[in-house]
Design a protein around this motif. Structure first.
Motif, PDB file in Angstrom:
ATOM      1  N   GLY A  47       0.799  -1.336  -0.017  1.00  0.00           N
ATOM      2  CA  GLY A  47      -0.103  -0.087  -0.021  1.00  0.00           C
ATOM      3  C   GLY A  47       0.832   1.120  -0.089  1.00  0.00           C
ATOM      4  O   GLY A  47       0.765   2.129   0.894  1.00  0.00           O
ATOM      5  N   LEU A  48       1.464   1.445  -1.127  1.00  0.00           N
ATOM      6  CA  LEU A  48       2.263   2.827  -1.208  1.00  0.00           C
ATOM      7  C   LEU A  48       1.559   3.851  -1.778  1.00  0.00           C
ATOM      8  O   LEU A  48       1.473   4.125  -2.932  1.00  0.00           O
ATOM      9  CB  LEU A  48       3.641   2.481  -1.999  1.00  0.00           C
ATOM     10  CG  LEU A  48       4.446   1.127  -1.613  1.00  0.00           C
ATOM     11  CD1 LEU A  48       5.684   1.348  -2.621  1.00  0.00           C
ATOM     12  CD2 LEU A  48       5.067   1.741  -0.230  1.00  0.00           C
ATOM     13  N   LYS A  49       0.428   4.243  -0.978  1.00  0.00           N
ATOM     14  CA  LYS A  49      -0.328   5.114  -1.236  1.00  0.00           C
ATOM     15  C   LYS A  49      -0.138   6.595  -1.921  1.00  0.00           C
ATOM     16  O   LYS A  49      -0.831   6.963  -2.968  1.00  0.00           O
ATOM     17  CB  LYS A  49      -1.628   5.440  -0.060  1.00  0.00           C
ATOM     18  CG  LYS A  49      -1.060   6.329   0.850  1.00  0.00           C
ATOM     19  CD  LYS A  49      -1.735   6.710   1.996  1.00  0.00           C
ATOM     20  CE  LYS A  49      -1.115   7.643   2.860  1.00  0.00           C
ATOM     21  NZ  LYS A  49      -1.823   8.038   3.922  1.00  0.00           N
ATOM     22  N   LYS A  50       0.963   7.033  -1.520  1.00  0.00           N
ATOM     23  CA  LYS A  50       1.496   8.294  -2.054  1.00  0.00           C
ATOM     24  C   LYS A  50       1.577   8.210  -3.515  1.00  0.00           C
ATOM     25  O   LYS A  50       1.229   9.374  -4.472  1.00  0.00           O
ATOM     26  CB  LYS A  50       2.668   8.427  -1.569  1.00  0.00           C
ATOM     27  CG  LYS A  50       2.678   8.796   0.202  1.00  0.00           C
ATOM     28  CD  LYS A  50       2.164   9.941   0.497  1.00  0.00           C
ATOM     29  CE  LYS A  50       1.933   9.910   2.057  1.00  0.00           C
ATOM     30  NZ  LYS A  50       1.223  11.092   2.538  1.00  0.00           N
ATOM     31  N   VAL A  51       2.038   7.051  -4.309  1.00  0.00           N
ATOM     32  CA  VAL A  51       2.067   7.196  -5.596  1.00  0.00           C
ATOM     33  C   VAL A  51       0.752   6.929  -6.402  1.00  0.00           C
ATOM     34  O   VAL A  51       0.669   6.947  -7.626  1.00  0.00           O
ATOM     35  CB  VAL A  51       3.061   6.146  -6.111  1.00  0.00           C
ATOM     36  CG1 VAL A  51       4.589   6.171  -5.347  1.00  0.00           C
ATOM     37  CG2 VAL A  51       2.761   4.791  -5.885  1.00  0.00           C
ATOM     38  N   ILE A  99      -0.076  13.473  -7.023  1.00  0.00           N
ATOM     39  CA  ILE A  99       1.462  12.729  -7.429  1.00  0.00           C
ATOM     40  C   ILE A  99       1.459  12.067  -8.592  1.00  0.00           C
ATOM     41  O   ILE A  99       2.480  12.382  -9.250  1.00  0.00           O
ATOM     42  CB  ILE A  99       1.730  11.920  -6.055  1.00  0.00           C
ATOM     43  CG1 ILE A  99       1.726  12.518  -4.609  1.00  0.00           C
ATOM     44  CG2 ILE A  99       3.215  11.367  -6.440  1.00  0.00           C
ATOM     45  CD1 ILE A  99       2.816  13.671  -4.622  1.00  0.00           C
ATOM     46  N   ALA A 100       0.250  11.217  -9.113  1.00  0.00           N
ATOM     47  CA  ALA A 100       0.400  10.761 -10.243  1.00  0.00           C
ATOM     48  C   ALA A 100       0.396  11.887 -11.482  1.00  0.00           C
ATOM     49  O   ALA A 100       1.100  11.490 -12.248  1.00  0.00           O
ATOM     50  CB  ALA A 100      -0.648   9.879 -10.280  1.00  0.00           C
ATOM     51  N   LYS A 101      -0.335  12.767 -11.170  1.00  0.00           N
ATOM     52  CA  LYS A 101      -0.378  14.037 -12.184  1.00  0.00           C
ATOM     53  C   LYS A 101       1.177  14.400 -12.098  1.00  0.00           C
ATOM     54  O   LYS A 101       1.550  14.991 -13.273  1.00  0.00           O
ATOM     55  CB  LYS A 101      -1.396  14.942 -12.006  1.00  0.00           C
ATOM     56  CG  LYS A 101      -1.445  16.051 -12.811  1.00  0.00           C
ATOM     57  CD  LYS A 101      -1.839  15.577 -14.023  1.00  0.00           C
ATOM     58  CE  LYS A 101      -1.978  16.703 -15.180  1.00  0.00           C
ATOM     59  NZ  LYS A 101      -2.426  16.133 -16.612  1.00  0.00           N
ATOM     60  N   LYS A 134       2.585  -0.498  -9.926  1.00  0.00           N
ATOM     61  CA  LYS A 134       3.026   0.626  -8.874  1.00  0.00           C
ATOM     62  C   LYS A 134       2.792  -0.164  -7.478  1.00  0.00           C
ATOM     63  O   LYS A 134       1.883  -0.949  -7.357  1.00  0.00           O
ATOM     64  CB  LYS A 134       1.916   2.012  -9.090  1.00  0.00           C
ATOM     65  CG  LYS A 134       2.171   2.604 -10.421  1.00  0.00           C
ATOM     66  CD  LYS A 134       1.185   3.649 -10.425  1.00  0.00           C
ATOM     67  CE  LYS A 134       1.200   4.627  -9.507  1.00  0.00           C
ATOM     68  NZ  LYS A 134       0.195   5.914  -9.886  1.00  0.00           N
ATOM     69  N   GLY A 135       3.345   0.438  -6.521  1.00  0.00           N
ATOM     70  CA  GLY A 135       3.374  -0.478  -5.366  1.00  0.00           C
ATOM     71  C   GLY A 135       4.082  -1.798  -5.192  1.00  0.00           C
ATOM     72  O   GLY A 135       3.786  -2.452  -4.306  1.00  0.00           O
TER      73      GLY A 135
END
Ligand code: NAD
Length: 365
Positions: A141-145, A150-152, A335-336
Motif C-alpha cells: 500500500g504505497l498510497k502516495k504514488v 502525485i500521479a499527475k 505500482k506499489g
C-alpha cells in the motif's frame, strides 16, 4: 486504469470480482481500506483477526460471510484469489505482515499488504523470491504514488516540455532517534512506519538513489538528507520533526529545465510551465501569457463527489483498484511493487547503519 480520469464503478456493478480474504480488523483498515471495496471488484469472503469479537463485527459491517481467528485456517477453507493484510508489529519491532505475506504467497494466494512491507532489505528480497516462485503477485500500500496529485506530477515531469527532472525536494514530518539507538528495531517503529511514504514518492519520481548523506538535529530528531540519484539528479528529504500539529504535513517540488511542479498538502498541484521571466526592471505586470501561465489544480469541497473522499485523494481506492485489476488481467502490478519497497528498505537500512555526515552508497552507479 487512470482512476482520476475515468468513471468509477460501484462494487455491485462489476461482473468479475476477485475473491478476497482480509487479515486484520484494526483502526486503519476500518477507516481506509475496507471502505475502498465499495469501488473495487472485490468479493469479500472472510475476515480474520486474533480478536474474535472484532473479526465478527467487521464481517458484519463490511459484508463478509465468514470470520476467523486463525488466518491459516481461513486461507485453507476459503481458498481466496487474494488476501489483504493490514496488521501491526511483532514485539521485536519486525513487521507482522511480512511473515504472513510470505506464507500466503507460498500457499498460492496473491497478496496486498499495507506498508511497511518489511523491516529489512533481506525480508523484501525473500518476498520477491516467494512471489517469483509461486507466480503470485504481491503489492504494498504505497498510497502516495496513487495520490491523484502525485500521479499527475509524475505525468508532468515525464513530458518533454518539462525537461529532465533535475532536482527534488520532499518534506515529511518524521523524527529519527539518535544513531546509537538505531540498532534496536523497537526504537524505530515510527521511522519504519513512515519512511515508506516519502520514500515511495522519491523512488517513483526520480528513480533509484545512488548515494545519500544526512544531518540530524538533536532537539526534535528532525533531519535533512541529500541524495544523488543514479541518473545524476539530486534531491533533499526534509524530515520536519517539530512542526505544529495544525500544519499541513507535506510539500513536494520537482525542478526540470525551465519548469517546475509543486504539490502542497497532497492535493494542491501547481505546474509552473516553461515561461520567460518578465523583463527585469521594466515589467509592470507579473502576468505571463496564457499559453505559458502556471496551471493550478485543487479540489472543491462542496459537492458529494468521490474525489472529495480521502479514500480517493489519498490514493486508497486507486491502489486497491490497481491490485484487483492486475489480478483480473493476469498482469503484475506496475505500482506499489516489491521492487519499489526494496528501494525504500535500502534507504531505511542506510539510516540505521550510517552515522550523520557520512556518505552511504544505496545503489552502485
Ligand atoms: N497507509 C496509511 O495511510 C496507513 C495509515 C495507518 C496505518 N497504516 C498501516 O496499517 C497497519 C495497521 O495499522 P492499524 O493502526 O490499523 O493497527 P491496529 O493495531 O489497529 O490493527 C492491526 C490488527 O491486526 C490484527 N492482527 C495482528 N496480527 C494478526 C494475525 N496474525 N492474525 C490476525 N489478525 C492479526 C490485530 O489484532 C489488530 O486488530 C500498519 O502496518 C500501519 O503501518 C497505514
Amino acid at each position: 486504469m487512470q482512476v482520476e480520469q475515468s468513471k468509477v464503478k460501484y462494487n455491485f456493478e462489476y461482473d468479475n470480482k476477485v475473491k478476497v480474504c482480509f487479515i486484520g480488523a484494526g483502526g486503519h483498515s476500518f477507516r481506509n481500506i475496507y471502505p475502498t471495496f465499495q469501488y473495487a471488484p472485490v468479493d469479500l469472503a472472510a475476515i480474520c483477526d486474533v480478536n474474535a469479537e472484532r473479526a465478527a463485527a467487521y464481517a458484519r459491517q463490511f459484508g463478509a460471510k465468514a470470520h476467523y481467528t486463525d488466518y491459516r485456517e481461513m486461507l485453507q477453507k476459503e481458498k481466496p484469489d487474494a488476501v489483504f493484510i493490514v496488521t501491526s508489529y511483532h514485539p521485536d519491532g519486525r513487521v507482522q505482515a511480512t511473515d504472513i505475506a510470505l506464507e500466503a504467497l507460498r500457499a498460492g494466494v496473491h497478496v496486498w499488504m499495507e506498508k511497511p512491507t518489511a523491516s529489512s532489505v533481506h525480508e523484501v528480497q525473500q518476498l520477491i523470491q516467494a512471489s517469483r516462485e509461486s507466480g503470485r503477485f504481491a503489492m504494498s500500500g504505497l498510497k502516495k504514488v496513487f495520490f491523484p496529485a502525485i500521479a499527475k506530477a509524475k505525468e508532468i515531469i515525464s513530458s518533454p516540455e518539462f525537461g529532465t527532472p533535475s532536482s527534488i525536494y520532499v518534506r515529511y514530518p518524521q523524527s529519527m532517534p539518535e544513531f546509537s539507538e538505531r540498532s534496536d528495531l523497537r526504537k524505530l517503529t515510527s521511522l519504519l512506519d513512515h519512511v515508506y511514504h516519502p520514500g515511495a514518492i522519491i523512488n517513483y519520481l526520480m528513480g533509484k538513489i545512488g548515494t545519500m548523506s544526512y544531518e540530524r538535529e538533536p532537539f526534535n530528531g528532525g533531519s535533512v538528507t541529500n541524495m544523488r540519484f543514479l541518473n545524476g539528479a539530486i534531491g533533499t528529504l526534509h524530515l520536519t520533526a517539530g512542526i505544529s500539529g495544525s500544519s499541513p504535513l507535506e510539500r513536494l517540488e520537482v525542478v526540470g529545465n525551465g519548469a517546475n511542479v509543486v504539490v502542497e498538502n497532497g492535493v494542491k498541484l501547481t505546474y509552473y510551465r516553461n515561461a520567460n521571466r518578465p523583463a527585469y526592471g521594466r515589467s509592470a505586470s507579473y502576468l505571463v501569457d496564457d499559453e505559458v501561465a502556471p496551471l493550478h489544480w485543487e479540489p472543491e469541497y462542496s459537492l458529494g463527489q468521490l474525489y472529495n473522499k480521502n479514500i480517493f485523494y489519498l490514493g486508497y481506492v486507486p491502489e486497491v483498484l490497481h491490485f484487483c485489476e492486475s489480478i483480473l488481467a493476469g498482469q503484475p502490478p506496475q505500482k506499489g511493487t516489491l521492487e519499489e519497497s526494496l528501494e525504500i528498505a535500502k534507504l531505511f537500512e542506510a539510516y540505521r547503519t550510517t552515522p550523520e555526515g557520512t556518505k552511504a552508497v544505496i545503489n552502485e552507479g
